[in-house]
Design an enzyme around this catalytic site. Structure first.
Site: not given
Length: 425
Positions: A26, A312
Site C-alpha cells: 500500500k 504499524e
C-alpha cells in the site's frame, strides 16, 4: 464467510505450515500513484495493490482530472490538468488524507475533503498549516480537521515551511512527493521530537529521486526538494511486507513454518524488520529465492523492542507478545494514538478484556502474558487490530473478531487466505 461482526477466528489443530502470496505494498502503491499523477508523462504500474486505500487514492486523483486505466493487470496513469470542483473521500486512509491535499493545492478550483467518521477526529492541522505557509488557501473553519477545502489557483508558490512532524512521517512525505511541482520547490524544516517511521521517509525520498527529482537531505531534520519536472517511470510494486506479519506470526506461535513468497532481498519497506523481530521472539528465519520463511522453535520469548520505525506492526507484534513465555516491552510508538484508532488504548483494552495484563506507557506497551479466554476482539474499524485478533485466535477457542472486513483496507482477501492457511494443518 459469515457476517463481519460474527467472524470466528479459526484455531488450528496443530502447527501451521504453508506458503502465502501477499498483494502489493500500500505504501509503495499510493506513493507511486501520487508521483505518476504529477509526472511529465504516462506511467505504468504493475502489481499495484487493489484494496480500499488504493481505490480511494485512485478516485481522488481521477476526480481532479488524472487519467487512470487498467488492462491485463497493469495500471496506466496519465497526468492531466488538475482542476476542481472535486470531492475527495479519504476513508480512513492516512496516505489519502495527507498526500492528496499538497497535490490539490496545484489544482485550479476547489477540492473538498471528507472521510469516515473517525477520519474527522484525526488531526490535520500540521499539513494544512504547512500548505498555508507555502501559499495555499485552505478552508477548514478553524478546526484543523476534516471536512476542509483546498482552494487552488493552478499553481503553488512553495518555499520554506516549518512544521512539527513528530506525530507522523506522512506530513513530511506529503510535501516531499509534491514539492518539485511547486514554483520554488519546498524546503521542509522539522522542529520537534524525532520524526517516527524513518523507513517510510526513506521510501518517499528514494522514489522521488528515482524520478529525477533533486532532494537534499544533508542537514538533520531538513529536506529540500528542488523545483522541476517529475519523470514518468514504470514501477513494479513489491509485496506489502507489513501484511505478512500475521502469517509469519502463525508459524512462530504454533511451531510451524510459513513462507511468504516474493520477499525482496533489498527494500525500503519497514516491514522488512519482521525478519529481526521474529528472530528476537525465538523463531528461525530464512530468506532465499523462494521468499522469507519463519519456522517456530517451540519457544516464544518475551522481547524488548523499539518499534518507532515500524509502528504499524505493533498490533500484531503485541498479539504475539501476549502469547510469549515472558513479559515484553514495546517502545517508541506514542504516535500510534493518532492512527486509524488510538492503537495503544485499543490493544490494552482488547487484550485485557480477554484476561491479559497489558499496560500503556508514555510511548508504548508493557505486556505480561497470562492465559487468555474467548470473547469478542473489537477491531475499531482498524485493519491491523483485526489482524491482531486473528493472531490471538490461533490459541483461543471461539474468539470472535469484530468486523474482519476492515482488513479490506490493505488486503481484501485476508480472511480467506488466513482461513485456508490456518485450517490446512
Amino acid at each position: 464467510m459469515t457476517e463481519a461482526s460474527e467472524w470466528v477466528a479459526p484455531r488450528p489443530d496443530g502447527a501451521v505450515r504453508g506458503r502465502v502470496t501477499i498483494p502489493g505494498s500500500k505504501s509503495i502503491s499510493n506513493r507511486a500513484l501520487i508521483l505518476a499523477a504529477i509526472a511529465d508523462g504516462p506511467s505504468t504500474l504493475t502489481g499495484l495493490l487493489a484494496a480500499r486505500d488504493t481505490t480511494l487514492m485512485r478516485s481522488a486523483l481521477t476526480s481532479m482530472g488524472v487519467g487512470i486505466t487498467e488492462a491485463d493487470g497493469k495500471v496506466t496513469v496519465t497526468p492531466g490538468s488538475l482542476k476542481g470542483p472535486a470531492a475527495v473521500d479519504t476513508g480512513l486512509a492516512g496516505t489519502v488524507m495527507r498526500f492528496v491535499p499538497p497535490v490539490a493545492a496545484l489544482a485550479d478550483g476547489v477540492i473538498s475533503f471528507d472521510g469516515d467518521l473517525y477520519a474527522r477526529e484525526r488531526p490535520m492541522h500540521v499539513i494544512l498549516d504547512s500548505l498555508r505557509q507555502l501559499g495555499a488557501e485552505i478552508d477548514d473553519q478553524g478546526t484543523g480537521r476534516m471536512p476542509f477545502a483546498v482552494n487552488g489557483s493552478g499553481s503553488l508558490r512553495g518555499g520554506v515551511v516549518r512544521l512539527d512532524a513528530s506525530g507522523s512521517s506522512q506530513f513530511v512525505s506529503a510535501l516531499l512527493l509534491a514539492g518539485a511541482r511547486y514554483e520554488q520547490g519546498v524546503d521542509i524544516r522539522h522542529d520537534g521530537k524525532p520524526v517516527p517511521s524513518q523507513a517510510h521517509l526513506d521510501m518517499s525520498i528514494a522514489m522521488i529521486r528515482e524520478r529525477g527529482v533533486h532532494v537534499d537531505t544533508d542537514e538533520p531534520n531538513r529536506w529540500v526538494v528542488h523545483p522541476g519536472p517529475i519523470a514518468a517511470r514504470d514501477t513494479a510494486v513489491e509485496p506489502d511486507l507489513s501484511n505478512a506479519a500475521p502469517f509469519l506470526a502463525a508459524a512462530a506461535i504454533t511451531g510451524g513454518s510459513v513462507t511468504v513468497t516474493g520477499w525482496p532481498e533489498q527494500t525500503t519497506q519497514p516491514g522488512d524488520q519482521l525478519r529481526e523481530i521474529f528472530a528476537r521472539f525465538g523463531a528461525d528465519v530464512s530468506l532465499n529465492d523462494e521468499g522469507l520463511t519463519i519456522t517456530g522453535t517451540g519457544n516464544l520469548h518475551g522481547v524488548d523492542l523499539d518499534l518507532s520505525a515500524v509502528g504499524e506492526l505493533t498490533p500484531v507484534i503485541a498479539a504475539v507478545a501476549a502469547l510469549a513465555d515472558g513479559p515484553s516491552y514495546l517502545r517508541g510508538v506514542a504516535h500510534l494514538r493518532f492512527h486509524e484508532t488510538d492503537r495503544l488504548a485499543a490493544l490494552e483494552a482488547e487484550l485485557n478484556k480477554l484476561g491479559g495484563d497489558v499496560t500503556q506507557t508514555a510511548d508504548g506497551l508493557e505486556i505480561r502474558p497470562k492465559p487468555l479466554h474467548s470473547g469478542v476482539f473489537a477491531s475499531y474499524d482498524d485493519h491491523r487490530m483485526a489482524q491482531a485478533g486473528a493472531v490471538i485466535g490461533l490459541v483461543v477457542d471461539g474468539l470472535q473478531v469484530e468486523n474482519i472486513g476492515t482488513t479490506a483496507k490493505t488486503m481484501p482477501e485476508f480472511p480467506d487466505v488466513w482461513t485456508q492457511l490456518v485450517t490446512r494443518v
